[in-house]
Design a protein around this motif. Structure first.
Motif: not given
Length: 743
Positions: A658, A701-702
């Motif tokens: 993350k 986010t990704s």
């Protein structure tokens, strides 16, 4: 204007191109198979870290992941993580780096082979190698650094090594990236790229803008920063993957422009100590403007899995005008700005004019328009054939290049007064009346390198050949129309063989030794009979992996029989670029690189630690005199200036899926700014400095990430140089935050 540039480039590059195709060969010996992995990949030196770590010479590959992790837009900060690389900063943003590899002269990176995508990228690498243009690292996918033995593939400069900037590649599928950041000194960056590939066609288009108001102070808060644009478009055509003979054709078009309010004028010691970020009033008109265009065509054909030919046709054009204060006249005495800044007490009136303390009369300030145009073009081809025997691997690589480059100087001087701290033009010069000449070079280069692998031993003998014709046509300052009425021509020719051999022996997967010997070479100037730079360079190193600590230790010794110097204004000289012989020099050193992940057994976190150390010792083995500002009168035993004996780089990071945080620290030892020995006089010294940088990334986010970069975390005030004219500061504390979106 930026949209116009993008549209223009899209029109120009409507011709199609292709990307090279990599074939993998199945072989029973895993190490042999890996060795072949990127042998036929085009426009790179290594292509990945595995190839760099298994080369028969010292090499380093800065990967896309590393570039993203560091988040630097300054090539100086990127390269300082690599042992054996010495950087002399100038502007704090890396606009015009001064790079040395293993003790070569750092002046304008003129003694190393600079490449982008495998072709020479300095404005005129043979005839005027000073790199006033340098590609923007913010648009690069990787950076490759080659040092040490068996450099015969890359020239013309083989004494220190080569640096190849690998630009963004055409992606395998539709994807793109948009990145924007903003921070201290009103600095901003916008980057966008988009690309795609299908069965027979691929493309990638990218745009970069990098700008800042600058961190130096002029009266009335005048801008001391810059604004740079970069647009690159690539297109490709390639055959079907099922085709018996694989072919690809790729075209790349790149356009860049820059306006930077940069000056050669630094500060006296007293003024630097009071406020290192001030600029004198007389530098208010100083400005660099430039444009760069590159067209690169690449054809790759693979007749089989064992035989491939790659051919490049390239054209680079660079136009620039660095309009900057050159000298000051007081009481009918004209003095260079370097002399005035170095000796303000000897020239009090000159110095008062320089600082604006005293009004300067008409024509007291000379501002030179260093107007130059460069062309670099050529065709090069590489043939690669490899085959297997029992427990052996053989690779023969043959390269050919025909190259032409030129530097066209068409300069003039304008004259100013200063009234109430404002410069006023009093006499406008006529273009061509300061310098009016063309320096050019025609060069044919070829090389052959044989790679032989038997079990755990790899040998790479090679031979390079350079045939160079250097010429200068001086039309004279009174013939600005170039009729040839006062034309003088001089010419110099070089014909030289450059051998080298390297080896690598792997005891097992964790320990290996490597080394070799090669001839170092740099082209001479265009004065008839001038000799090239020559040396014999040795290195011996070891790579290891001990309980998770991966590392490399290399010792090197460069024995120069004839070191060359160049009269650059950037080093405090006259700016003629005339090359002179400096004689015998010995350069020796040690490079250490250690990597360790303190959380290598964790499935969620990693804690990478990296330490890099460089020791460099230089010594002139004879005495001589020169007009070069950083060499001057040299005595036997003197050290080469601007090469720190000790450099240390260390980084620690905490990485999670993350987020990531990376702290990087650099120690640059004190170095002398004029050749000498023993203790360094204060007036010829740049003190040691420790600088910490911090980079953070959080994945929202990704596809969307937030980024933060802090430059000079501790806000240390430090000097980086005393040339071209006075002390210059490094980048102060700066914080930059941004967003990055990938799709």
């Amino acid at each position: 204007m930026k949209t116009k540039f993008l549209f223009f480039i899209l029109l120009i590059t409507s011709s199609v191109i292709a990307q090279n195709t990599n074939n993998s060969v199945t072989n029973s010996t895993d190490s042999i198979q890996k060795l072949e992995e990127v042998l036929i990949k085009t426009n790179v030196i290594f292509g990945n870290k595995y190839m760099a770590k298994n080369r028969t010479g010292s090499a380093y590959y800065i990967s896309p992941a590393e570039l993203k992790k560091l988040g630097y837009t300054d090539i100086n900060r990127v390269l300082k993580t690599v042992p054996g690389v010495t950087i002399v900063e100038e502007d704090g943003f890396g606009l015009r780096p001064n790079i040395s590899l293993r003790g070569t002269s750092p002046e304008r990176s003129a003694k190393i082979s600079l490449m982008e995508d495998g072709v020479l990228i300095a404005p005129a690498p043979y005839s005027a190698s000073a790199a006033y243009y340098f590609p923007s690292v913010a648009r690069m996918e990787a950076v490759e650094i080659l040092k040490g033995s068996s450099q015969v593939q890359y020239g013309p400069f083989t004494s220190g090594g080569a640096i190849n900037m690998v630009s963004t590649q055409i992606p395998d599928h539709f994807s793109g990236r948009i990145k924007a950041s903003y921070g201290s000194f009103n600095s901003g960056q916008v980057y966008a790229s988009v690309g795609d590939s299908n069965k027979n066609f691929g493309y990638n288009v990218e745009y970069l803008n990098f700008n800042s108001d600058g961190f130096k102070n002029l009266l009335n808060d005048a801008n001391t920063g810059f604004d740079k644009n970069d647009v690159v478009a690539k297109f490709r055509l390639n055959t079907d993957k099922e085709a018996k003979t694989q072919q690809s054709f790729e075209t790349k078009f790149q356009f860049a422009d820059e306006v930077s309010n940069e000056t050669y004028l630094g500060l006296t010691d007293t003024d630097f100590n009071n406020n290192p970020f001030d600029r004198y009033t007389s530098s208010q008109e100083d400005q660099m403007t430039n444009e760069h265009i590159q067209l690169l065509l690449t054809h790759n054909i693979e007749f089989s899995k064992n035989f491939a030919i790659t051919t490049n046709g390239y054209f680079n054009r660079f136009e620039r005008n660095w309009y900057k204060l050159n000298d000051i006249t007081a009481n009918s005495d004209k003095e260079s700005i370097a002399n005035i800044v170095t000796n303000p007490d000897l020239y009090p009136t000159h110095f008062n004019y320089m600082t604006g303390v005293e009004n300067a009369p008409a024509d007291a300030l000379t501002v030179k328009a260093n107007n130059r145009k460069y062309i670099s073009k050529g065709v090069q081809t590489k043939l690669d054939y490899h085959f297997y025997g029992e427990n052996t691997f053989h690779d023969i690589e043959l390269g050919l290049r025909y190259h032409y480059d030129e530097e066209d100087r068409f300069q003039w001087k304008d004259y100013y007064s200063i009234v109430d701290n404002t410069m006023q033009l009093t006499t406008k010069g006529i273009p061509g009346t300061d310098a009016n000449r063309i320096s050019s070079a025609k060069a044919f280069a070829s090389y052959i390198m044989y790679k032989f692998k038997y079990k755990n031993l790899t040998l790479t003998p090679g031979l390079r050949y350079e045939n160079i014709v250097l010429q200068r046509e001086n039309y004279g300052t009174s013939d600005v129309s170039r009729t040839g009425s006062d034309l003088s021509v001089r010419k110099n020719k070089v014909d030289i063989f450059i051998p080298g051999i390297g080896f690598n022996y792997k005891f097992n997967n964790n320990y290996s030794v490597f080394g070799g010997v090669h001839k170092g070479f740099s082209p001479p100037g265009n004065e008839d009979g001038q000799k090239p730079e020559e040396s014999i360079n040795y290195e011996l190193g070891a790579r290891f992996n001990f309980k998770g600590i991966q590392g490399e230790v290399v010792a090197f010794y460069n024995d120069y029989s004839n070191l060359l110097g160049s009269d650059l204004a950037a080093s405090g000289g006259t700016g003629s670029l005339d090359v002179f012989n400096a004689g015998e020099v010995a350069v020796k050193g040690l490079e250490v690189l250690l990597n360790y992940d303190a959380l290598q057994n964790s499935s969620n976190f990693s804690l990478p630690l990296t330490v890099g150390y460089t020791y460099t010792d230089t010594k002139f083995l004879n005495s001589f005199g020169s007009d070069d500002g950083i060499w001057g009168t040299v005595s036997e035993g003197d050290e080469i200036p601007y090469i720190a004996k000790h450099q240390l780089n260390a980084s620690i990071g905490l990485e999670h899926k993350k987020y990531s945080i990376n702290l990087n620290g650099r120690y640059n030892g004190a170095f002398r700014t004029v050749s000498g020995t023993g203790s360094i006089p204060d007036s010829q010294k740049v003190e040691s400095a420790i600088v910490l940088d911090l980079a953070g990334r959080y994945h929202i986010t990704s596809k969307l990430s937030a980024t933060t970069n802090i430059i000079n975390l501790l806000d240390n005030e430090y000097a980086v140089s005393r040339v071209p004219a006075g002390l210059r500061p490094g980048h102060p504390f700066g914080i930059y935050a941004g967003l990055e979106f990938q799709f």
